[in-house]
Scaffold this active site. Structure first.
Site, mmCIF file in Angstrom:
data_model
loop_
_atom_site.group_PDB
_atom_site.id
_atom_site.type_symbol
_atom_site.label_atom_id
_atom_site.label_comp_id
_atom_site.label_asym_id
_atom_site.label_seq_id
_atom_site.Cartn_x
_atom_site.Cartn_y
_atom_site.Cartn_z
ATOM 1 N N TYR A 162 -39.148 0.284 -11.461
ATOM 2 C CA TYR A 162 -37.867 0.832 -11.402
ATOM 3 C C TYR A 162 -38.183 2.405 -10.981
ATOM 4 O O TYR A 162 -37.455 2.865 -10.264
ATOM 5 C CB TYR A 162 -37.433 1.100 -13.061
ATOM 6 C CG TYR A 162 -36.227 1.965 -13.357
ATOM 7 C CD1 TYR A 162 -34.932 1.490 -13.114
ATOM 8 C CD2 TYR A 162 -36.473 3.480 -13.551
ATOM 9 C CE1 TYR A 162 -33.757 2.303 -13.254
ATOM 10 C CE2 TYR A 162 -35.439 4.402 -13.559
ATOM 11 C CZ TYR A 162 -34.073 3.842 -13.784
ATOM 12 O OH TYR A 162 -33.054 4.605 -13.830
ATOM 13 N N ASP A 163 -39.443 2.762 -11.388
ATOM 14 C CA ASP A 163 -39.661 4.150 -10.973
ATOM 15 C C ASP A 163 -39.860 4.269 -9.315
ATOM 16 O O ASP A 163 -39.354 5.194 -8.664
ATOM 17 C CB ASP A 163 -41.059 4.839 -11.584
ATOM 18 C CG ASP A 163 -40.732 4.889 -13.006
ATOM 19 O OD1 ASP A 163 -39.806 5.066 -13.566
ATOM 20 O OD2 ASP A 163 -41.876 4.952 -13.776
ATOM 21 N N GLU A 182 -2.862 1.009 18.852
ATOM 22 C CA GLU A 182 -3.905 0.938 18.153
ATOM 23 C C GLU A 182 -3.737 -0.614 17.495
ATOM 24 O O GLU A 182 -2.733 -0.856 17.249
ATOM 25 C CB GLU A 182 -4.203 1.886 16.981
ATOM 26 C CG GLU A 182 -3.249 1.996 15.771
ATOM 27 C CD GLU A 182 -3.515 3.079 14.845
ATOM 28 O OE1 GLU A 182 -3.727 2.625 13.680
ATOM 29 O OE2 GLU A 182 -3.224 4.213 15.123
ATOM 30 N N LYS A 227 -3.756 -3.483 15.102
ATOM 31 C CA LYS A 227 -3.394 -3.669 13.523
ATOM 32 C C LYS A 227 -4.370 -4.471 12.807
ATOM 33 O O LYS A 227 -4.277 -5.782 12.974
ATOM 34 C CB LYS A 227 -1.761 -4.090 13.524
ATOM 35 C CG LYS A 227 -1.288 -4.513 11.979
ATOM 36 C CD LYS A 227 0.111 -4.693 12.169
ATOM 37 C CE LYS A 227 0.835 -4.578 10.800
ATOM 38 N NZ LYS A 227 0.043 -5.356 9.534
ATOM 39 N N ARG A 233 -3.060 0.045 -1.896
ATOM 40 C CA ARG A 233 -1.707 0.483 -1.784
ATOM 41 C C ARG A 233 -0.961 -0.048 -2.843
ATOM 42 O O ARG A 233 0.064 0.772 -3.180
ATOM 43 C CB ARG A 233 -1.363 -0.368 -0.380
ATOM 44 C CG ARG A 233 0.290 0.066 -0.135
ATOM 45 C CD ARG A 233 0.556 -0.802 1.159
ATOM 46 N NE ARG A 233 2.042 -0.948 1.309
ATOM 47 C CZ ARG A 233 2.654 -1.492 2.486
ATOM 48 N NH1 ARG A 233 1.772 -2.224 3.113
ATOM 49 N NH2 ARG A 233 3.809 -1.386 2.269
ATOM 50 N N GLU A 253 -8.033 0.930 6.588
ATOM 51 C CA GLU A 253 -8.166 -0.547 6.248
ATOM 52 C C GLU A 253 -9.482 -0.980 5.623
ATOM 53 O O GLU A 253 -10.491 -0.702 6.739
ATOM 54 C CB GLU A 253 -7.570 -1.365 7.565
ATOM 55 C CG GLU A 253 -7.000 -2.764 7.206
ATOM 56 C CD GLU A 253 -5.531 -2.403 6.720
ATOM 57 O OE1 GLU A 253 -5.024 -3.624 6.271
ATOM 58 O OE2 GLU A 253 -4.727 -1.424 6.590
ATOM 59 N N LYS A 267 2.465 4.609 17.363
ATOM 60 C CA LYS A 267 2.981 5.720 16.434
ATOM 61 C C LYS A 267 3.184 7.049 17.546
ATOM 62 O O LYS A 267 2.627 7.027 18.394
ATOM 63 C CB LYS A 267 1.930 6.241 15.654
ATOM 64 C CG LYS A 267 1.333 5.373 14.478
ATOM 65 C CD LYS A 267 0.120 5.752 13.800
ATOM 66 C CE LYS A 267 -0.109 4.621 12.820
ATOM 67 N NZ LYS A 267 -1.291 5.002 12.020
ATOM 68 N N LYS A 302 4.246 -7.336 16.517
ATOM 69 C CA LYS A 302 3.253 -8.505 16.013
ATOM 70 C C LYS A 302 2.952 -9.468 17.283
ATOM 71 O O LYS A 302 3.823 -9.387 18.058
ATOM 72 C CB LYS A 302 4.218 -9.121 15.092
ATOM 73 C CG LYS A 302 4.630 -7.922 13.815
ATOM 74 C CD LYS A 302 3.342 -7.681 12.833
ATOM 75 C CE LYS A 302 2.418 -8.522 12.127
ATOM 76 N NZ LYS A 302 3.122 -9.034 11.129
#
Length: 716
Positions: free
Chosen positions: A50-51, A130, A132, A153, A190, A306, A330
């Site tokens: 651990y150390d 861009e 999707k 979301r 995303e 966009k 799409k």
């Protein structure tokens, strides 16, 4: 923990990228050991080991000070693992995008922008195009450059707090780099999983006997929402940044420059993004990305466009739940030919028997498809739901060459048969008249395309699915008792019926093999599970009715029934009377007439409820359950309130209510709620971020009030 045979490279030789990855890995490993040591009193490594882990983490942070965070094990000790997700209100709603499915619709999108902005015929607004990404949307809140919260979301207005899990994703910086950092900002993008990582994860899941994921998106979403943060940390999640919400000081004036800023502060931005200056450029980008789709390492389901200028985005604003300044183009449904090797039957929660095609594996849109839905027995025979021929009336046979289609998130389906390729030994499929799981008769009701098992609670397939439904979010919603635990407990005979959930603690106390001794459990987790079960021994009537899993009785109908009958005693008595009368004298009883007279409850729903109570095993299961729980009577809606009988619409981000709580507050004072504003609307309650519904309210002359005014109104 097994000792590693390979010595890690010296810290001095690590690149910053390597250090960041190892820093996250070490932090999670140390936190896991802290939990075992401080919370469970069951350390699994020596102090020396651990150390050594702690020292290496300290050395990395000394060389790369910007990796130090408030949550680092070098700053704190022994944080408990996440046990649930709190709700987070988005300061700026995470809205969806409108869709375009053709070149003409994209051209019309650009033309609408031009008209709205009153641009000249030759003026083309610059468009950022861009890919999707097919993943899970995420919002990251930074204050003074530090990551303070991450949220899914959700419904666009309220998401889940997944901060601890997101801190394990290497692509998400804990601190923003460079200059020009806003005091507060919400950065969005995303979460996704590479295809090769998805296949490797599924192979690992299968070998371990765990559930495999249907696709990379589901695996990313499921991995992010783990209550055990170490599971999320073990999953190879990625993140692309591409948007923002609330921001105190915006560092750029265009979409493209904002993406560059996101890169500068430490995010990974998709390198395939392009700034376009004509519709032809936009469509050429779409076609080029479509051609590259199968070779990309991740799933995409289209291209997003966009408007580049942010001041124009602000002028364009929003319509309904989507921005005017953006649209998703799409991809068309993709198809491939393969061989139908067999047909299996899946039995669902309500007994519906759904045929599933077992296919020769084929790649469709970059995804390997081995199974596809066949809907129902008529579909196999070449008939549609209206009884008319489909596929020219050609039936499906084992051995046929078929065309498989996959469109976005839709389950793959067999759309046609290549009859010219049908082999001589192609075998007709006979739909079974008995359930393949329990052997009960399978019946097809008049007017329905679905054949159903009549085994109800004796059918294992239905029992498990009914139990999963019983503990689902809108039903009993028991923390720590999800689908995986239900399946596990059912397989081991611990929970076979709903009542078994509430007798589990009592039986465990007498059992030789305790729950705490099972893999993945311990004293703390078992105590928490029993406490969560006890917390649900008091439940609202509508939730109980929904939990019963009666056909056609969803959340809305469950509320209608609960409001009408008021108590479980009245509901059970009336349904028992109606069921008895149905057996003796058709459906002419007073109880049945009363049921069908409930607004919104027609003959189909009424028949389903009565059929449920006509099955003695269902009644026994309910009676057994009622011995263990208390069902709260429905509070009568006030008829003297100022809004009794009025129709109310809630819009925008509410600060004191979730959307469900707001609706419930209206129902308690006798008001009705609607999701849209019309001439029949009496009142609109608007929070921050309210959009088109405010314009609709103005159009129809509907009064608009704030959330605080609503509270005063209903409390008055």
């Amino acid at each position: 923990m097994a000792a590693k045979s390979k010595t890690p490279p010296p810290v001095d030789s690590l690149t910053r990228s390597q250090a960041r990855v190892e820093h996250k890995r070490l932090a999670l490993e140390i936190e896991t050991h802290n939990e075992r040591y401080y919370q469970q009193d069951a350390p699994t490594v020596s102090d020396a080991t651990y150390d050594a882990l702690q020292r290496r983490l300290e050395a990395i942070e000394a060389r790369f000070p910007d990796l130090v965070t408030a949550s680092s094990p070098t700053q704190t000790v022994g944080a408990a693992p996440a046990r649930g997700f709190a709700k987070v209100q988005h300061a700026v709603p995470m809205l969806s995008l409108g869709n375009a499915f053709s070149d003409a619709e994209v051209a019309e999108f650009v033309e609408r922008i031009r008209r709205f902005l009153k641009l000249g015929a030759d003026d083309m607004p610059a468009i950022v195009a861009e890919p999707k990404i097919d993943g899970l949307s995420l919002s990251l809140r930074y204050e003074n450059g530090d990551l303070v919260r991450a949220a899914t979301r959700g419904d666009g207005f309220t998401g889940e707090d997944v901060t601890a899990n997101v801190r394990t994703i290497a692509d998400v910086p804990h601190k923003l780099n460079g200059h020009n950092i806003p005091t507060a900002c919400e950065l969005r993008g995303e979460v996704y999983m590479l295809k090769e990582d998805f296949l490797a994860l599924n192979k690992k899941q299968q070998e371990a006997g765990d559930t495999v994921f249907a696709n990379p998106r589901n695996s990313a979403a499921g991995s992010l929402r783990q209550k055990d943060v170490s599971i999320t940390a073990s999953r190879p999640l990625k993140f692309f940044a591409y948007a923002w919400g609330e921001m105190t000081d915006r560092p750029a004036e265009t979409q493209n420059d904002m993406l560059e800023w996101l890169r500068d502060v430490g995010f990974i931005v998709n390198p395939l993004i392009q700034l376009c200056h004509s519709v032809d450029e936009v469509l050429a980008f779409y076609r080029r990305i479509g051609e590259q789709r199968a070779t990309l390492g991740y799933d995409i389901d289209g291209v997003v466009y966009k408007v580049d200028r942010l001041d124009w985005q602000e002028r364009l604003g929003f319509v309904s739940r989507s921005p005017r300044w953006a649209i998703a183009h799409k991809f068309a449904a993709e198809q491939a030919m393969t061989i139908l090797r067999g047909i299996d039957i899946q039995v669902g929660r309500t007994g519906a028997m759904t045929p599933v095609a077992r296919l020769e594996p084929v790649t469709v849109g970059g995804v390997v498809v081995q199974n596809a839905t066949l809907h129902n027995e008529d579909y196999i025979r070449g008939l549609g739901n209206d009884g008319q021929p489909i596929r020219d009336g050609i039936d499906l046979r084992i051995g046929d060459t078929v065309v498989v289609q996959r469109a976005g998130d839709v389950i793959p389906q067999v759309v046609s048969v290549i009859i010219e390729k049908r082999p001589a030994n192609a075998k007709r499929y006979e739909f079974p008249d008995r359930c393949p799981i329990c052997g009960s008769h399978a019946v097809r009701e008049e007017g329905e395309a679905v054949r159903r098992c009549t085994g109800a609670l004796i059918c294992p397939a239905q029992a498990v699915e009914r139990l999963k439904h019983f503990v689902s979010r809108l039903a009993f919603d028991i923390d720590g008792l999800g689908e995986k635990q239900i399946q596990e407990f059912y397989d081991d005979g611990l929970v076979m019926h709903p009542v078994d959930i509430f007798t589990l603690q009592e039986r465990d106390a007498r059992a030789e093999n305790k729950l705490r001794d099972r893999d993945g459990y311990g004293d703390v987790s078992v105590r928490n599970l029993f406490a969560a079960i006890d917390a649900r021994r008091r439940i609202e009537l509508n939730r109980l009715i929904f939990a019963l899993g009666i056909r056609h009785v969803g959340e809305g109908n469950a509320k209608l029934l609960a409001r009408h009958y008021g108590s479980i005693e009245s509901f059970r008595s009336a349904m028992t009377e109606a069921a008895a009368a149905q057996t003796e004298a058709g459906n002419d009883s007073e109880a049945y007439a009363d049921l069908t007279n409930i607004g919104g409850i027609g003959d189909i729903v009424a028949d389903a409820v009565v059929e449920f109570f006509a099955e003695p095993r269902n009644v026994k299961a309910l009676n057994d359950l009622l011995e263990e729980i208390e069902v709260l009577p429905v509070a009568q809606a006030r008829s003297d309130s100022a809004v009794a009988g009025k129709t109310v619409v809630f819009t925008g981000s509410l600060e004191k209510f979730t959307r469900d709580e707001a609706k419930a507050s209206a129902e308690r004072v006798g008001a009705k709620t609607s999701s849209s504003v019309s001439k029949k609307t009496d009142l609109v309650v608007a929070g921050p971020g309210a959009g088109s519904k405010l314009k609709d309210a103005e159009k129809f002359g509907v009064k608009v009030i704030s959330e605080d005014e609503w509270l005063k109104l209903i409390e008055g």
